[in-house]
Write a protein that holds these residues in place. Sequence first.
Motif, PDB file in Angstrom:
ATOM      1  N   ARG A  46      53.386 -44.178  -6.112  1.00 55.38           N
ATOM      2  CA  ARG A  46      52.562 -43.150  -6.753  1.00 55.38           C
ATOM      3  C   ARG A  46      51.825 -43.667  -7.985  1.00 55.38           C
ATOM      4  N   LYS A  47      52.431 -44.548  -8.749  1.00 56.97           N
ATOM      5  CA  LYS A  47      51.749 -45.065  -9.935  1.00 56.97           C
ATOM      6  C   LYS A  47      50.558 -45.946  -9.544  1.00 56.97           C
TER       7      LYS A  47
ATOM      8  N   SER B  50      51.977 -38.679 -18.555  1.00 55.72           N
ATOM      9  CA  SER B  50      52.597 -39.755 -17.769  1.00 55.72           C
ATOM     10  C   SER B  50      52.604 -41.084 -18.514  1.00 55.72           C
ATOM     11  N   GLN B  51      51.699 -41.227 -19.467  1.00 56.99           N
ATOM     12  CA  GLN B  51      51.606 -42.480 -20.224  1.00 56.99           C
ATOM     13  C   GLN B  51      52.237 -42.377 -21.611  1.00 56.99           C
TER      14      GLN B  51
ATOM     15  N   PHE C 132      59.199 -38.892 -18.871  1.00 57.67           N
ATOM     16  CA  PHE C 132      58.306 -38.489 -17.789  1.00 57.67           C
ATOM     17  C   PHE C 132      58.985 -38.550 -16.432  1.00 57.67           C
ATOM     18  N   GLU C 133      59.655 -39.649 -16.129  1.00 58.39           N
ATOM     19  CA  GLU C 133      60.262 -39.806 -14.806  1.00 58.39           C
ATOM     20  C   GLU C 133      61.295 -38.720 -14.531  1.00 58.39           C
TER      21      GLU C 133
ATOM     22  N   TRP D 260      59.258 -34.782 -15.275  1.00 59.04           N
ATOM     23  CA  TRP D 260      58.015 -34.415 -14.592  1.00 59.04           C
ATOM     24  C   TRP D 260      57.992 -34.980 -13.164  1.00 59.04           C
ATOM     25  N   ALA D 261      58.137 -36.276 -13.030  1.00 62.61           N
ATOM     26  CA  ALA D 261      58.080 -36.884 -11.698  1.00 62.61           C
ATOM     27  C   ALA D 261      59.263 -36.456 -10.832  1.00 62.61           C
TER      28      ALA D 261
ATOM     29  N   PHE E 236      51.569 -35.481 -11.109  1.00 62.17           N
ATOM     30  CA  PHE E 236      51.762 -35.577 -12.560  1.00 62.17           C
ATOM     31  C   PHE E 236      51.349 -36.932 -13.125  1.00 62.17           C
ATOM     32  N   GLU E 237      51.157 -37.921 -12.237  1.00 60.32           N
ATOM     33  CA  GLU E 237      50.685 -39.225 -12.700  1.00 60.32           C
ATOM     34  C   GLU E 237      49.271 -39.155 -13.250  1.00 60.32           C
ATOM     35  N   HIS E 238      48.543 -38.088 -12.927  1.00 59.01           N
ATOM     36  CA  HIS E 238      47.166 -37.930 -13.406  1.00 59.01           C
ATOM     37  C   HIS E 238      47.107 -37.185 -14.735  1.00 59.01           C
TER      38      HIS E 238
END
Length: 561
Positions: A539-540, A480-481, A486-487, A490-491, A474-476
């Motif tokens: 991961r980031k 994510s930005q 997000f954390e 999703w993450a 999901f960082e892609h």
Amino acid sequence: MAAAACEKLGVCHAVVSPGSRSTPLTHAFARRDGIELTPVLDERSAAFYALGLARATGKPTVLVCTSGSAAAHYLPAVIEASESRVPLLMLTADRPDELRYCRAGQTIDQVKLFGTYVRWFAEVRDPDIRPESLRYWRNLLLNAVERCVYPVAGPVHLNVPFREPLEPVDLGDSADQFEAMLKHLEPIEPPEQRTPTPELNGSGMIIAGPAQPLDVERYVESLKLVAEKTNWPILADALSPARHYTETVPNVISCYDLILRQENTQPFTPEQVLQVGELPTSKVLRRWLQERQLPTVVLDPGDVNGDAAHTRSVACRCTLEAFAQNLHRNLRMDMAHTVRWLRADKQARTYLRDHLKGTPPAIFEGAVVRVMAAAVPDHTPVYVASSTPVRDFEWFWAGGDRKRRIYFNRGANGIDGTLSTALGIMQGLGKPGLLYTGDLALLHDTNGLLVAASRYFKSALTIVCINNSGGGIFEHLPISQQNEHFEALWATPQPVHLQRLAAAYDLAHELIEDVDTLRERLEHLPDRGVRLLEVQTDRKRDAGFRQKLFADFALPNEPNS
């Protein structure tokens, strides 16, 4: 009766979960010496373990469970089996008619429970020992096992109601009578399919997608024959045997994803495409095919549309082996086109090798894949989890001739059942293997650890787990930005210590802190039991490194179109 017929028809594995209503079925399979019986507590794990066994052996694996919600837990594995054409036979015990729709305990509507995901469903009538009933059961099981493998392999569901008493009874002469009825039966084998073969001429490319053939040697020899007759480059997914048998299969391209990220891809555009099986994982390739709209032959013996890129395609319904034998030689070979692809692939592989050398002391996830490709012994079966692991496998596992057998669940592309499937495959193959997974995929199937720790698992599995505290894939995504949640949403990092988890099941665990240690641990795989090699990553940071790595690549001296 069911167990005897299944054994005669070639079934060699059954996986049962404990329950009362399924007692007659469980007892029957326990008495068959020719069927290996494995008890698995959790039905979801049981179904994926059975899927792994069927994947490894190519034969239907039987699943047995009790009535109520038990069968519902089979659904994720049934979907995967349906989409990836793996033969499973579910025998779900049920309450009789008089106990349905009246709030009787442990009773739900199990009729057609799996909907369109099964090749066939039958509500079985009450078993008895009359001769006409024995003949009914014989033909019912013959039909069920046959539907598991033909015309398109997949799951079959028989719902079997039982009245009490459920304990075993003496069938007297009826047992011998039924065995005599089975004498003419033989193990079910899918027939060879043949179909007219289209002409392949001029410049082209072969796209070899994910494939798990039972006879890998025959598969790669057939792909070699097609490549020799056409002299086309083979864009080989890392999940295709082609990328792991490069001494046999010529013209293999492993870095096509990187090549097709270039601004000018016209020099690499062919006149025609042969797609063997499903499309590879690469979204870059799929977008490129969609944009180019090239004439495409989709080679697939199944009965569904295999053109996910919606190109100008026609389906060729036959096996690769039959296609290779019937194909005529390319009368207009374009050597320059193939050489152009091979030169670009060599440049891309050199670029990746050079830029992944300097990743320590922090471990980059792509470097883990490179180490596995270099260190894991030849012929080792490797199971690759969905999500980021399969994509890193596609990007960073270089082609070679180490003849590893690659396994995966890419029918529905889910992370569920990852560990259980891998355990089933290694048990079915009877040899040590490797599982490459992320932390979320492993944690999603922790009940599979019950199988790993049991005395019924007699093979060996080494788990390489990328622990990046969440869903790295999901960082892609742009979200994510852009999203403060997000954390959490999703993450979804999980507060689990893998060392403690392994200890709870008495499994070996080691935290790997550098690639040299990982290489040493993978050069020799244990031949018994399960061990967990944990690789902690960021991961980031790794997502940013991938993006820069791909963006910075440029082909030197690109050929003119």
